[in-house]
Scaffold this active site. Sequence first.
Site, PDB file in Angstrom:
ATOM      1  CE  LYS A 181      -3.814   1.809   2.913  1.00  0.00           C
ATOM      2  NZ  LYS A 181      -4.696   1.462   4.047  1.00  0.00           N
ATOM      3  CB  SER A 226      -7.984   3.466   3.255  1.00  0.00           C
ATOM      4  OG  SER A 226      -7.123   2.802   4.156  1.00  0.00           O
ATOM      5  CB  SER A 250      -8.106   0.482   6.076  1.00  0.00           C
ATOM      6  OG  SER A 250      -8.808   1.694   6.000  1.00  0.00           O
TER       7      SER A 250
END
Length: 482
Positions: free
Chosen positions: A74, A149, A173
């Site tokens: 990420k 997210s 997330s």
Amino acid sequence: MINLTLTQTLKGLREKTFSCTELTQAYLDRIKTTDKKLNAYVTVTEEMALEEAQKRDASADFSQPLAGIPMNLKDVVCTKSIRTTACSKMLKDFVPPYDAEVWERLKGAGCVLLGKTNTDEFTMGSSSEHSCFGATKNPWDLTRVAGGSSGGPAASVMADQATFAIGTDTGGSIRQPASLCGCVGLKVTYGRVPRYGVMSYASSFDTIGPFAKTVEDAALVLRTMAGHSQKDSTTPDVPVPDYSRFLKKDLKGVRIGIPREFFEEGVEQETIDVIRHEIDVLKRLGAEVTEVSLPLTKYAIPTYYLLAKSEASTNMARYDGIKYGHTTDDAKELLEIYMKSRAEGFGDEVKRSIMLGTYALSAGYYDAFYLKAAKVRALIKREYEAVFEQCDALVGPVSPFPAFKVGEKADDPLAMYMADILTIPINLAGVCGLSVPAGFSKEGLPIGMQLIAGQFKEENLFHVGHAYEQATEWHSKRPNNF
Ligand code: GLN
């Protein structure tokens, strides 16, 4: 090759069924043909990945635990010499001078980095729509969100663009996008994995964990990432077990609690029905299932959003346009530089967080908001501690609904926050949770089941998750629409 699980891929590499270069090239090709539609990657490190793969093949050494495995991070995990943006205009040209501890550990275990994946700006959001690179689409239906997210990492694993991926979970997330995309996602106990070098959102909640195709794969990845670090004083010296020892086929004697509040108002009936149905599988595997109650669940959303946004408002203060981040071209004096750089560099959700957090922390409001929320958090923590005296794991849904349409909740922050009602309590309690694929909605969208265990009890999640996976087929389903 790209359809294989991590465990199968390791076997293929070690037995020389394929080379690391062939495998890496296959993933890079897959990213090229699919990512225009999906938008999971924000940076592809093609040259570095191929160079690394060739080195691996030349050495012929596949003895490390994740040797030759292509994966992604990420884009809040700092990578030396590779742009790391937090998907914010504020950091769009930021190239970190050092590696995050997790990436050092994974690299040390032999991983090959394919690139950096999409997220809501600074990980604030539940749909990945708040990214300066645009939303990641759901591989099962490109008109829908991948969740957030960590939408990029989740979609990339489900679309066979990586063997596994690393995300962060502050309020859901990892588990929520895993549930919406249909892969496995692990939120570790707070402090299980060092945060050094991972950009902060809310430092007392932030955790780092893997997305994978199976529970066994997630367990393997965690083993290489977990454990105390000198660089993160919030990582206690709790031993990291060999999680593979806990991957059994039955659940005899395992005590599972079903929190009543996870099946109430705000959760769609179809999701409730799917999870209730799957709880029967756990019973058939020998688990002792009882209903439990966590009455403070209803306070989780306001408690979390006060605390997380307060922490966010202080963490975001460092992006001042001078020390870090975007600098405005259009300012004559110091205060103007700060104000304009921040106004131009941050997106709406980050600005909302800064305003909400600053308000909650301000003199006169601190006691009424921040302090009160901190007290409620302590009560929620106690509630979980008590329930884990009677249970080895809890089971419920992850998300109150399957993947929603792109744009559907984008202009309604409160509706977006409600997507987190079943994931946030776990972050408040500081315990661990796992999302495992558990079925589909009538519209063909994945639904995840959430397993929850006490602090540093990740092995319980792997035990229940793996046994469930052996008894079901959900984890092997793949989208075929692109
Ligand atoms: N949606 C939640 C938030 O915006 C959770 C995000 C996260 O876990 N990073 O705070």
